[in-house]
Design an enzyme around this catalytic site. Structure first.
Site, PDB file in Angstrom:
ATOM      1  N   LYS A   1      45.847  53.149  36.282  1.00 45.06           N
ATOM      2  CA  LYS A   1      44.826  52.983  35.242  1.00 45.06           C
ATOM      3  C   LYS A   1      45.243  51.979  34.170  1.00 45.06           C
ATOM      4  CE  LYS A   1      41.756  56.023  36.735  1.00 45.06           C
ATOM      5  NZ  LYS A   1      40.409  55.598  37.174  1.00 45.06           N
TER       6      LYS A   1
ATOM      7  N   GLU B   1      35.900  57.491  29.133  1.00 45.29           N
ATOM      8  CA  GLU B   1      35.786  58.794  29.793  1.00 45.29           C
ATOM      9  C   GLU B   1      37.065  59.022  30.586  1.00 45.29           C
ATOM     10  OE1 GLU B   1      35.853  56.321  33.129  1.00 45.29           O
ATOM     11  OE2 GLU B   1      34.776  55.965  31.249  1.00 45.29           O
TER      12      GLU B   1
ATOM     13  N   SER C   1      48.903  56.035  43.712  1.00 42.91           N
ATOM     14  CA  SER C   1      48.179  55.583  42.522  1.00 42.91           C
ATOM     15  C   SER C   1      48.687  56.192  41.226  1.00 42.91           C
ATOM     16  CB  SER C   1      46.689  55.885  42.679  1.00 42.91           C
ATOM     17  OG  SER C   1      46.481  57.265  42.928  1.00 42.91           O
TER      18      SER C   1
END
Length: 391
Positions: free
Chosen positions: A85, A107, A374
């Site tokens: 992210k 969000e 990830s």
């Protein structure tokens, strides 16, 4: 409706009229600054010196013995913040800074995008609000504390299912009322155009690195590239590096939860139908009347009833395939990588590992598979303990 940001029939932007100027402002700024040498130079510097890129490609030898073929991990878990992210948050946060915005909103589901946005808000001195479903606030409380320590305000959303879908709804509502000074730092490769395009671009660094590392380390391209899919940003990031290589099989893995036939899952591409969610046309988990289904799976980051429009297109075109694994398989994979490699994967990433384990005896031993790890799993220790108590 403008035919912008389309992937076949998917994508577009279906938003309230009040948001169209804000969305067009972001698109114009992105198209301008993505070619601006100062912006590109600053972003590349941040990715290297702040985030820690490039991330390694690691041959998980002991784990590979369990699958029967070579498994290599693209180590996004080692990125600052603990997940992929950070790539997108730095890119969009820098874009907000260049646009002169003073406030960020975002969000989050598993909390990793919220954490990455809070980090960037601290880095650039911007007021930051994070919208998070109340269910996710409870199950990802470590990340909530981290966000608050970084100076962000975490706003629990208790409406609907109290998960990612509802957090996005509330963030969009807030943005509608505060478009002048606020930048919506969207976390996944979904939502209205231009967000799928922007997020894909800022996550494509994963695929570029992975492709180059395969050629350098393995001497050839992999046979399989696997990644978990919720909204789909980590998957589209790594897939983008191999889309033009027809010999590379692209596999996205969704959450089957307690089973695809139980209704307790988040396997949008496996069980959904075409609809509109959060400003884009894509596959959606919905009933015959278009009402959005509740979703449920062990990882908060995949708990979403939609998917990015490019994944919908890749499914229909056949360039990528999408499968689903159940919670028990995911917990097994989490435990196995942790015990065999000393690497604790996020429960999201564990979906991709679980699928690789399911291919034992089905894929030839000469197979080379790259999985996008990830994120790291320390945020999920409480959930794993709940399901698999150590005693």
């Amino acid at each position: 409706m403008k035919l912008k940001g389309r992937y076949g029939q998917y994508g577009g932007f279906y938003v309230p009229e009040v948001l169209i100027p804000a969305i067009e402002e972001i698109e114009a700024a992105y198209l301008r600054f993505q070619k601006d040498p100062a912006f590109v130079g600053e972003l590349n510097s941040l990715l290297a010196d702040y985030a820690g890129r490039p991330t390694p490609l690691y041959h998980a030898r002991r784990f590979s013995e369990q699958t029967g073929f070579a498994v290599w991990l693209k180590r996004e878990d080692l990125l600052h913040g603990g997940a992929h992210k950070t790539n997108n948050a730095l890119g969009q946060g820098l874009l907000a800074k260049y646009m002169g915005k003073k406030k960020l909103i975002a969000e989050t589901g598993a909390g990793q995008h919220g954490l990455a946005t809070a980090m960037v808000g601290a880095l650039f001195g911007m007021e930051t609000k994070i919208f998070m479903g109340s269910i996710d606030v409870a199950r990802q409380n470590v990340n909530v504390h981290k966000m608050k320590l970084l100076g962000a305000e975490v706003i629990p959303v208790s409406g609907g299912t109290g998960t990612l879908k509802d957090a996005i709804n509330e963030a969009l509502r807030y943005w509608t009322a505060n478009v002048e000074d606020t930048f919506y730092l969207f976390g996944t490769a979904g939502g209205p155009h231009p967000f799928p395009m922007i997020v894909r671009q800022f996550q494509s660094v994963i695929g570029r690195e992975a492709r180059a590392q395969c050629l350098e380390r393995i001497g050839r391209l992999p046979d399989v590239v696997a990644a978990c899919v919720g909204g789909g940003s980590n998957a589209i990031g790594i897939f983008s590096g191999f889309l033009n290589d027809s010999s590379v099989r692209l596999v996205g893995i969704e959450g089957a939860g307690r089973g695809l036939e139980t209704g307790h899952h988040c396997a949008t591409l496996n069980k959904g139908a075409v609809g509109i969610l959060h400003g884009a046309q894509t596959y959606v988990l919905q009933d015959a009347d278009g009402q959005i289904h509740e979703t449920e799976c062990v990882s908060a980051g995949l708990d979403y009833p939609g998917v990015g429009p490019e994944h919908a297109y890749l499914k229909d075109s056949g360039r990528a395939e999408y499968v689903a694994v159940e919670d028990e398989q995911v917990l097994d994979a989490f435990e196995m990588l942790t015990r065999l490699e000393g690497i604790m994967p996020a429960l999201e990433s564990s979906h991709a590992l679980a699928w690789l384990l399911s291919q034992k005896g089905l894929l030839p031993s000469r197979t080379v598979a790259v999985v996008n790890l990830s994120g790291r799993g320390d945020k999920d220790v409480g959930i794993v303990e709940e399901h698999r108590p150590m005693g």
